[in-house]
Motif scaffolding. Sequence first.
Motif, short mmCIF file in Angstrom:
data_model
loop_
_atom_site.label_atom_id
_atom_site.label_comp_id
_atom_site.label_asym_id
_atom_site.label_seq_id
_atom_site.Cartn_x
_atom_site.Cartn_y
_atom_site.Cartn_z
N MET A 184 -5.14 -0.88 0.81
CA MET A 184 -4.14 0.12 -0.16
C MET A 184 -3.55 1.11 0.95
O MET A 184 -4.09 1.45 1.94
N VAL B 107 -0.71 -1.02 -3.19
CA VAL B 107 -1.82 -1.99 -3.01
C VAL B 107 -1.42 -3.29 -2.50
O VAL B 107 -0.51 -3.95 -3.11
N ASP C 282 -6.81 -4.35 -5.00
CA ASP C 282 -6.21 -5.25 -5.91
C ASP C 282 -7.36 -5.63 -6.71
O ASP C 282 -7.45 -5.85 -8.12
N ALA C 283 -8.43 -6.49 -6.15
CA ALA C 283 -9.58 -7.18 -6.70
C ALA C 283 -10.26 -6.17 -7.44
O ALA C 283 -10.98 -6.37 -8.41
N GLN D 231 -4.34 0.45 -8.87
CA GLN D 231 -3.00 0.10 -9.07
C GLN D 231 -2.07 1.25 -8.36
O GLN D 231 -2.65 2.42 -8.27
N ASP D 232 -0.91 0.97 -8.00
CA ASP D 232 0.05 2.03 -7.71
C ASP D 232 0.17 3.28 -8.67
O ASP D 232 0.10 2.75 -9.80
N PRO E 289 -1.48 -7.22 -2.54
CA PRO E 289 -1.79 -8.21 -3.45
C PRO E 289 -2.84 -8.71 -2.66
O PRO E 289 -2.91 -9.49 -1.50
#
Length: 382
Positions: free
Chosen positions: A293, A317, A324-325, A329-330, A319
């Motif tokens: 991130m 973030v 992400d996991a 989130q943005d 993918p």
Amino acid sequence: MPAAAPAQPVAERTPFFSRPGALLGAALVVGVVGGFLGGYLGQLAGSAGTAGSASATSSPTGTVDSPAGGSCNAETVAATVLPSIVTINVVSEAGGGVGTGSIIRDDGYILTNNHVVADAANGASIVVIFSNGQQIPATLVGRSPQADIAVVKVNADSKLPTVAIGDSDTVTVGQPVVALGAPLGLSGSVTAGIVSALGRDVPVPADDGTTAVLAGAIQTDAAINPGNSGGALVDCSGAQIGVNSAIATVPNASGVSGGGSVGIGFSVPVNLAITLAEQLIETGKVSYPYFGMQVVVIPAEVAAKFNTEPGLFVEGVAPGGPADAAGLQDGDIITALDGQPAIDAAVLTRIKLTKKVGDTVEIDYLRGAEPHSTTLTLSEAP
């Protein structure tokens, strides 16, 4: 009139002792350095007598007592450790500087600070001076700007004396310590004091324009000055427990800091330093855990203006990456990492330096006005 509020101390790297000119014959004349000790002129001689001499600070009995009990015989520690401490000269067309290192392997590997030898990555040469006055060219093995740690190597004709490696996890506040190095270019200097505090995360500017972090640094009142950079902080047995790296100075009325030791020095814990050094020796680089991130710091004053919490704004973030996991989130605002307030990017650097791939990080964050928590598992960088 009431006294003015005291100025806040400023942490900065212990500069290696900069000087103009180049190495001339057997002696190095150290020029004046404004902002450190203006007007001071030191001479670093390459002869065995001068380069190997020790300037020990101790009580009249040769011991250093601590409020917590116990004492160090500084004379004994100096005699044991000084043969494994070297002065590092970095020489370039623009000038150069003087720092310190400790021999960690008898085949010539030397531990020091990145900021001492960073110029070698741009063509500067390195010359190592041993306690007996011998001078040998050295090569840069690898460096970690983020942790301010580096390794250089010399090719010696025989096995070299090495410093004993201690355990920085067992260090206690108040225990006596001894610092060895080349303050102001004066090789073989020894100062003594105690451990003042533990676990300091000290952000300092890195040479690549980013911020280095002395993660979990050992604070000491043993005098550390420009030129001590990369030297050893040792316990009473002579075992290295830290790498002397930064000092705190008090800014003047104009906000400019400078000067020498004010009794607040910081050392990288040796357990971390050796872990990084081993990676540098094996691969020439350090592999850091990956968050996946991008973040931007939200200062407290900005947070107040927009009626939110200070923290780290998640700008992007990757993918499939760890963030992400973990469900980030943005637009999320990270407020804490592993229970520590996320008030600057240094907290991320500290985690990258002290954790490894597969370790987990507890994250508190805001999504809008709603608080959330998640667990992020660090991975290798793609």
